[in-house]
Design an enzyme around this catalytic site. Structure first.
Site, PDB file in Angstrom:
ATOM      1  N   ASP A  23      12.264  28.075 -37.688  1.00 46.04           N
ATOM      2  CA  ASP A  23      11.564  27.741 -38.915  1.00 46.04           C
ATOM      3  C   ASP A  23      10.901  29.032 -39.406  1.00 46.04           C
ATOM      4  OD1 ASP A  23      10.287  26.103 -40.916  1.00 46.04           O
ATOM      5  OD2 ASP A  23       8.476  26.213 -39.694  1.00 46.04           O
ATOM      6  N   ASP A  25       7.874  29.436 -42.178  1.00 47.65           N
ATOM      7  CA  ASP A  25       6.419  29.365 -42.344  1.00 47.65           C
ATOM      8  C   ASP A  25       5.773  28.659 -41.164  1.00 47.65           C
ATOM      9  OD1 ASP A  25       6.402  30.521 -45.016  1.00 47.65           O
ATOM     10  OD2 ASP A  25       7.335  28.651 -45.651  1.00 47.65           O
TER      11      ASP A  25
END
Length: 248
Positions: A23, A25
């Site tokens: 991922d 952020d």
């Protein structure tokens, strides 16, 4: 203790998985300061005082709507989507101005590359924004695959983005591990038949219980992933035997 009942993850001689998907952020990038600058510009345009980082930070992984709702609690929920285009426009202007990789992330990526492992990014951030920030981080030529929230017809927690990313780098889901800081990341990995790492250093609401997400391992600090043994060794569908890799 490895989980029981799942296929072994195919790892190379280094002990790292052949593919590591992340991922963005809250996992690779501490982007909360960019998000804060965004919502505070929006609040300032409306004559409102700045919002503290501590109030926004836990909501960053939930996306633009969640951050807009936190920044403007007096706006009716049905009207929050109307703020998203403005949020994305202002955020694009703030992109990368205040954010940095989390401590230890650069070392992890370098270790994976040195071992010949392929790494990529699967995020719910719009692809054009994710793609714009990669050169600022020096990752544009290093990231083997980038899948954004609008790249495909589905986004996390649907498994399609992870399956697509694995296919793009020429690996099966069993050869990859997904690292994320939100429950949607772990749900997507489990549905894709991919082992998962819960990034405990990321963004979470106080009421979130990462143990209940049933990831394969939980890691406190990015630096812990420099040890190949801290990565999940088996994928346990349903997470009943998930490993806790918290530092002793």
């Amino acid at each position: 203790m490895p989980g029981r009942g799942g296929p072994a993850i195919a790892a190379d001689a280094s002990g790292f998985p052949r593919g590591a998907l992340f991922d963005l952020d809250g996992t690779l990038l501490d982007s909360a300061p960019d998000m804060l600058a965004t919502v505070n510009r929006m609040r300032g345009d409306r004559g409102l005082p700045p919002m503290p980082l501590a109030d926004l930070r836990p909501r960053v992984s939930r996306g633009a709507r969640a951050m807009a709702a936190a920044a403007f609690p007096d706006i009716a929920p049905a009207d929050i989507p109307d703020l998203v285009p403005e949020f994305l426009d202002v955020y694009r202007q703030e992109l990368g101005r205040h954010s940095t990789p989390f401590d230890g992330i650069e070392a992890i990526l370098a270790a994976l590359e040195a071992a010949g492992c392929r790494w990529g990014i699967v995020t719910n951030k719009p692809e054009y924004l994710a793609r714009e920030i990669l050169p600022q981080l020096g990752w544009a030529s290093r990231c083997a695959v980038l899948v954004g929230g609008d790249t495909l017809a589905e986004r996390k927690p649907h498994p399609l983005p992870l399956l697509h990313a694995a296919d793009k780098i020429g690996l099966t889901p069993a050869e990859c591990v997904y690292v994320g800081d939100d429950e949607r990341d772990i749900i997507a990995a489990r549905a894709a038949g991919m082992a998962s790492v819960v990034a405990l250093w990321g963004y979470r609401l106080r009421e979130d219980d990462p143990v209940a997400w049933r990831g394969d391992v939980m890691i406190e600090s990015p630096a812990d992933l420099l040890a190949p043994a801290r990565w999940p060794r088996l994928h346990a569908p349903g997470g009943a035997d998930a490993v806790s890799a918290r530092p002793a």
